[in-house]
Design an enzyme around this catalytic site. Structure first.
Site, PDB file in Angstrom:
ATOM      1  N   ASP A 127      -1.423   6.605   6.199  1.00  0.00           N
ATOM      2  CA  ASP A 127      -2.548   5.743   5.826  1.00  0.00           C
ATOM      3  C   ASP A 127      -2.771   4.786   6.995  1.00  0.00           C
ATOM      4  OD1 ASP A 127      -4.252   3.810   4.803  1.00  0.00           O
ATOM      5  OD2 ASP A 127      -3.018   3.349   3.034  1.00  0.00           O
TER       6      ASP A 127
ATOM      7  N   LYS B 244     -12.426  -1.342   6.176  1.00  0.00           N
ATOM      8  CA  LYS B 244     -11.602  -2.296   6.914  1.00  0.00           C
ATOM      9  C   LYS B 244     -12.122  -2.436   8.337  1.00  0.00           C
ATOM     10  CE  LYS B 244      -9.287  -2.558   3.227  1.00  0.00           C
ATOM     11  NZ  LYS B 244      -8.095  -1.836   2.810  1.00  0.00           N
TER      12      LYS B 244
ATOM     13  N   TRP C 115       0.820  -1.214   0.000  1.00  0.00           N
ATOM     14  CA  TRP C 115       0.000   0.000   0.000  1.00  0.00           C
ATOM     15  C   TRP C 115       0.850   1.259   0.000  1.00  0.00           C
ATOM     16  CZ3 TRP C 115      -4.379  -0.574  -2.045  1.00  0.00           C
ATOM     17  CH2 TRP C 115      -5.152  -1.715  -1.809  1.00  0.00           C
TER      18      TRP C 115
HETATM   19  C1  PLP Z   1      -7.532  -1.373   1.506  1.00  0.00           C
HETATM   20  C2  PLP Z   1      -6.446  -0.396   1.678  1.00  0.00           C
HETATM   21  C3  PLP Z   1      -6.283   0.684   0.807  1.00  0.00           C
HETATM   22  C4  PLP Z   1      -7.138   0.887  -0.428  1.00  0.00           C
HETATM   23  O1  PLP Z   1      -8.395   1.277  -0.062  1.00  0.00           O
HETATM   24  P1  PLP Z   1      -9.552   1.484  -1.159  1.00  0.00           P
HETATM   25  O2  PLP Z   1     -10.621   2.043  -0.295  1.00  0.00           O
HETATM   26  O3  PLP Z   1      -9.859   0.149  -1.738  1.00  0.00           O
HETATM   27  O4  PLP Z   1      -9.046   2.453  -2.154  1.00  0.00           O
HETATM   28  C5  PLP Z   1      -5.275   1.583   1.072  1.00  0.00           C
HETATM   29  N1  PLP Z   1      -4.469   1.428   2.119  1.00  0.00           N
HETATM   30  C6  PLP Z   1      -4.594   0.394   2.977  1.00  0.00           C
HETATM   31  C7  PLP Z   1      -3.656   0.276   4.122  1.00  0.00           C
HETATM   32  C8  PLP Z   1      -5.587  -0.544   2.788  1.00  0.00           C
HETATM   33  O5  PLP Z   1      -5.713  -1.565   3.642  1.00  0.00           O
END
Ligand code: PLP
Length: 361
Positions: free
Chosen positions: A172, A196, A102
């Site tokens: 993130d 998540k 990511w």
């Molecule tokens: C799932 C995830 C993403 C991507 O998220 P989307 O909502 O599908 O764009 C980005 N960063 C992390 C750490 C993730 O787990």
């Protein structure tokens, strides 16, 4: 299938059953409005109350200081990979820590907008650990330092926020959002896709310090991609993801009732310890991450034999333990243990793994 399965999905993931039940009960008539949230005007008093209490509860849960904005946006985590540089890359330079897929993706996206320096990476170790973050070579002209604090695919967590030498930290936190307390004041910007650990796909929470919400974004940045657009309008510049915000709000209330993020951390530590302790003593299964970097949320594991891994995934599915297949880029298995995954689910998984080991070890 009768009843609910044990769902170990990395996302979209399990939601708390009381939240789903309340949403079902309020589907036709939410809060006496005579309509569902999906049918409400986003400018109505009813929806305003939903948005305001979601923000207030999130601020309380995370201890978000007053000089930070809370934004409810769309486009998922991946849109933030572009919005962060478009809004913060004034010198067209940023430093990225790459600790998994990511953060690697985010750094590639940022390259569309300027110079990206990878100041630490664990790609050479297959992302099985967090890179050394002591004394980072932060670039003097970097606009910010970026990291992904919990790498969902590789199952690592950055436990120690690094010293960014005065540069704002953009993080993130999609897959560890609300799983434990964080000191928001250490960050310039935090973001998390809801699917998540907080709600349905379609809403992304951004928490941003007010000095980073600025007019002078990169030339050509669309109105919808500017944090200022959404900060100035309290996430109501256009129609926000109303349903997602409503479900997140119910999850925030559920978290408060359970004792907030300190209580969640305790629960999550207990669940993860159960699984990691088993992986450490098993003769068949093993974890893939260096001990001190292990995630409480995403636990990848392997047998080391691809055919046996496939057999495990197939048999676990049949036993009502769902979505244990590892990410396609890593293989093996992965159990995601988000807030809504009960302790009992991990006990069931363990019993299944012990049985599988006896039969196949
Ligand atoms: C799932 C995830 C993403 C991507 O998220 P989307 O909502 O599908 O764009 C980005 N960063 C992390 C750490 C993730 O787990």
């Amino acid at each position: 299938m009768e009843g609910r399965v044990y769902n170990f999905s990395a996302g979209p993931a399990m939601l708390p059953e009381p939240v789903l039940k309340q949403a079902a009960a309020e589907m036709l008539n939410c809060g006496g409005s005579g309509m569902s949230v999906m049918e409400m005007s986003h400018r109505s008093k009813d929806f305003e109350a939903i948005l305001d209490s979601a923000e207030a509860d999130l601020r309380e849960l995370m201890g978000i200081p007053q000089n930070y904005h809370v934004l409810f946006l769309q486009g998922g985590g991946c849109t933030q990979f572009a919005m962060v540089p478009m809004n913060l890359m004034r010198n067209r330079t940023a430093d990225y820590i790459v600790s998994g897929q990511w953060s690697k993706k985010a750094s590639a996206e940022a390259r569309l907008f300027g110079q990206v320096n990878i100041i630490a990476s664990s790609e050479g170790e297959n992302f099985s650990r967090v890179p050394d973050l002591s004394n980072l070579p932060v670039s003097p002209d970097a606009d910010y330092v970026y990291l992904c604090q919990n790498e969902t695919i590789h199952g690592t967590t950055i436990r120690q926020i690094p010293d960014t030498k005065g540069k704002p930290l953009a993080a993130d936190i999609s897959s560890m959002f609300l799983s434990e307390p964080l000191d928001v004041s250490r960050y310039g910007l935090l973001f998390a896709g809801a699917q998540k650990n907080a709600g349905p796909a379609g809403v992304t929470v951004v928490i941003i310090r007010d000095d980073l919400v600025r007019e002078d974004v990169l030339p050509g940045t669309p109105t919808m991609m500017r944090y200022k657009t959404h900060a100035d309008t309290h996430s109501l510049y256009n129609t926000p993801p109303c349903w997602g915000i409503y479900i997140c709000g119910l999850v925030f209330k559920w978290l408060k009732e359970l004792g907030g993020l300190t209580a969640m951390r305790e629960r999550n530590e207990k669940k993860a310890a159960l699984l990691y302790q088993f992986l450490d003593r098993s003769g068949l299964f093993h974890g893939t991450v260096r001990k001190q970097d292990r995630s409480l949320m995403n636990v990848p594991f392997l047998t080391g034999d691809k055919a046996l891994d496939d057999k495990f995934v197939a048999e676990s599915e049949a036993a009502g333990l769902r979505n244990l297949k590892g990410h396609r880029s890593v293989g093996g298995m992965r159990a995601s243990l988000y807030n809504a995954v009960p302790y009992e689910a991990v006990e069931k998984l363990l019993a299944f793994m012990e049985k599988f080991e006896k039969e196949n070890g």
